[in-house]
Scaffold this active site. Structure first.
Site, PDB file in Angstrom:
ATOM      1  N   ARG A   1       8.606  28.653  41.155  1.00 33.12           N
ATOM      2  CA  ARG A   1       7.343  27.961  41.037  1.00 33.12           C
ATOM      3  C   ARG A   1       6.583  27.918  42.374  1.00 33.12           C
ATOM      4  O   ARG A   1       5.377  28.067  42.417  1.00 33.12           O
ATOM      5  CB  ARG A   1       7.585  26.531  40.548  1.00 33.12           C
TER       6      ARG A   1
ATOM      7  N   LYS B   1      13.618  17.509  29.347  1.00 30.37           N
ATOM      8  CA  LYS B   1      13.118  18.018  30.629  1.00 30.37           C
ATOM      9  C   LYS B   1      14.339  18.478  31.418  1.00 30.37           C
ATOM     10  O   LYS B   1      15.102  17.656  31.909  1.00 30.37           O
ATOM     11  CB  LYS B   1      12.369  16.919  31.372  1.00 30.37           C
TER      12      LYS B   1
END
Length: 669
Positions: free
Chosen positions: A138, A117
């Site tokens: 995002r 991640k």
DNA sequence: GATCCTCGAGTTCT
DNA sequence: CTCGAGGATC
């Protein structure tokens, strides 16, 4: 200069060469020409494009050097929502995740992919006919910021996809970040120039990406790893995530090669342990492992919750912990009057950020952890962001101070404090300056009146100077008053006044949310506005009626009626309207209406409502009323002494409602 | 009555 | 981000 024809040809050659060297350098990690020779190619291409601007395509490598500044980053709506991931630090929770999925999919064992991640900035890249046309951050998951010119400067982002056949449309998700050595180098240069430098690579990457002038982005050596295809058209969608990663690689993206397919959850958990070991040696920052169901079919079968897919889990590393001393315990007062104890800490560096305060939530939490002034504590940054006290550490031979107890009077206004469950509340209401300040800040916040230029500092001094005694007073401010404030010049005063004026034109849901009714956040405010359509109707609604609305229960209903039965609140609301605030009822599209597309038929004598009234109620909620019953009828409302329509309804299996049921349907939701 | 999901509210630092 | 709790669902 050469003619157009040969210029076009040369431009094509140069582009091809540059792309090949980009690939060799960034993807294959095998450079074959010197940096100087590379720069020379780029410079030549630039010259040609300047001379023949119509050949300067969107996918030209010269776009990587950056475009001139823009005034702000425009919003960009994502093709597909960018969901976040459910996350945990516990292997057992990962096992529980696996168990849920095995049950749902009726499988003994699930194939997962596990990959690092990355701790960077998540991006959506859109390619139309193989050419990068848009890149967005995002944001809230639905809408982000358009950072296309900035992303074009990232060398590891292909401007044009290299595989055949090229999809007509593809949306790729990945992470932009600053490799650690580049980050250190950047910070070294910045400190040499006397600039403060960035706390961590993530902040540095965010700073670089959000530049309005992409030439600055170009000077920060960002890298991009792709890890997901969110949408693809005009080419086959890979059936598994592993194949998807391969395809991304074929397209010319850089894929981090630490990923692994795992047969069952235990292999994924092992992978997490391996990466935790390898973490320090990696050239970039990671904060855990993403575990995902490999098969797309299985993913579709389990679906998603509102914010995160059910088929993925982030198994994070334990956050960094540090030890420090509690110098004092302060008590803050929130918008609702809630008292919150806060530990004031001896400043300590936790993962690159200096932490000096940490919340202790409430009296129960404080008691459980038994934190007292002078104690030594272990702290972490939850989710690597918000500081929290984990536990107290026993110091041998230390004489401790007495247990901390919540004050019996509000530390700000001195009003009596009331205990309610684990929490304590100041009873001063809006007479308490702390509560008033918080209320005003909430009122002006983004989801509410969205008044730009009204920050915490400004509100504080306005309340302290008694310029504001209620939220309505905001609309009584004038230039002269604002100029009395420290740090307010004419320009900022005018800007603020204009922002306040603009905010008067507001949608009803925002208005209701802005009021700061307990238990009424954005969501519930929206429900109320949609259901009642006007402020007056909401204010007049009795509790029993509110409860009949889906998602509203007795607690929320009591908060709403309680708010509007308070004299002071009513006055403030009236005052706002007098000041020219005009809440606009929500425009409902037909499909939003609760009875959209439903067909009604009335039969018999309707008690307590006239036919025309009943009809308009149905229509107001988007339904239709007809006179005869058919298979397409959704509801038959039977009054007393119903006739043949009632029988037909029973025969056709249409739902039959009594008058009372009907009334609660059109009044409820 | 238990369980799952979502919302509200408070949180830090730059 | 995280906690607690409201509300829906079984």
């Amino acid at each position: 200069m050469m003619d157009r024809k040969s210029a076009e040809k040369r431009i094509g050659e140069l582009k091809e060469q540059i792309e090949r060297h980009d690939r060799l350098y960034y993807i294959d990690n095998n450079p074959q020409i010197s940096d100087a020779a590379y720069d020379e190619l780029l410079r030549e291409l630039e010259e040609f494009e300047e001379a023949f601007p119509d050949f300067a395509a969107d996918d030209s490598p010269t776009k990587r050097v950056g475009a001139p500044p823009r005034s702000s980053l425009p919003p960009a709506r994502h093709l597909m929502p960018m969901l976040s991931l459910d996350s945990t630090t516990s292997a057992d929770e990962a096992r529980a995740f696996d168990e849920r999925l095995r049950k749902a999919l009726e499988k003994d064992r699930i194939a997962y992919t596990a990959e690092p991640k990355f701790d960077g900035i998540s991006l959506e890249l859109v390619y139309e006919n193989g050419v990068l046309t848009r890149a967005a951050t995002r944001g809230d998951g639905t809408t982000g910021e358009d950072v296309t010119p900035n992303v074009r400067t990232i060398r590891s982002v292909p401007l044009r996809l290299s595989d055949d056949p090229v999809p007509s449309l593809v949306s790729v998700r990945g992470e932009a970040f600053l490799p650690l050595d580049r980050f250190r180098e950047l910070n070294r240069r910045m400190t040499e120039r006397g600039e403060p430098g960035f706390a961590n690579p993530r902040n540095a990457a965010a700073g670089a990406l959000r530049q309005l002038d992409s030439r600055i982005t170009a000077s920060r050596p960002l890298t991009f790893f792709a890890y997901e295809i969110m949408k693809i058209e005009g080419a086959p969608d890979p059936p598994t995530h592993s194949e998807e990663l391969d395809l991304l690689s074929d397209f010319g993206f850089v894929i981090d090669n630490h990923w692994k397919t795992c047969d069952g959850i235990e292999e994924a958990i092992d992978f997490h342990a391996v990466l935790a070991e390898a973490r320090e040696a990696l050239p970039f920052e990671i904060d855990g492992v993403v575990i995902e169901v490999d098969s797309k079919r299985d993913r579709d079968a389990v679906g998603a919750r509102s914010r995160s897919p059910r088929w993925a889990l982030a198994l994070k590393f334990e956050p960094r912990r540090e030890i420090t001393d509690v110098e004092d315990i302060a008590v803050g007062v929130g918008r609702t009057g809630k008292l919150t104890p806060v530990a004031l800490l001896k400043p300590v560096d936790v993962g690159g950020v200096t932490v000096s305060r940490a919340t202790l939530h409430n009296a129960r939490d404080l008691e459980r952890k038994d934190v007292r002034i002078g104690d030594r504590v272990r702290i972490k940054r939850a989710g690597d962001v918000i500081p929290a006290v984990i536990e107290r550490i026993e110091v041998a031979g230390q004489k401790r101070s007495g247990p901390f107890s919540m004050p019996s009077a509000c530390p700000v206004c001195g009003s009596p404090v009331e205990a309610e469950g684990a929490n304590h509340y100041c009873t001063g209401g809006l007479s308490c300056p702390a509560q008033l300040k918080r209320r005003i800040m909430h009122f002006a916040s983004k989801g509410a009146f969205d008044i730009e230029g009204l920050g915490e500092k400004t509100v504080e001094s306005m309340v302290d100077l008694e310029m504001l005694g209620s939220v309505a007073d905001l609309f009584r401010l004038n230039r002269d008053k604002l100029l009395e404030l420290e740090g307010f010049a004419e320009k900022s005063a005018d800007n603020l006044l204009e922002a306040i004026e603009r905010s008067k034109d507001i949608a009803l849901p925002r208005f209701v949310y802005a009021l700061g009714i307990r238990n009424v956040g954005e969501h519930v405010a929206g429900l109320l506005a949609l259901h009642y359509g006007s402020l007056e109707a909401i204010a007049a609604a009795p509790a029993e009626e509110l409860i009949s609305i889906r998602e509203i229960g007795p607690e929320v209903a009591a908060s709403v009626t309680g708010f509007f039965s308070n004299e002071r609140n009513r006055k403030t609301v009236d005052d706002l309207l007098v000041q020219g605030v005009a809440p606009k009822p929500p425009e409902r599209t037909a499909a939003d209406l609760p009875l959209a597309g439903k067909a009604f038929v009335f039969t018999g004598a309707l008690e307590g409502i006239t036919r025309s009234e009943a009809k308009s109620r149905v229509q107001a909620l988007g339904g239709r009323v007809s006179s005869s019953v058919s298979a397409k009828t959704d509801y038959v409302v039977a009054g007393s002494d119903p006739g043949s329509k009632h029988e037909k309804a029973l025969r056709l299996g249409v739902i039959v409602l009594s008058i009372d049921e009907f009334l609660s349907l059109v009044e409820g939701d």
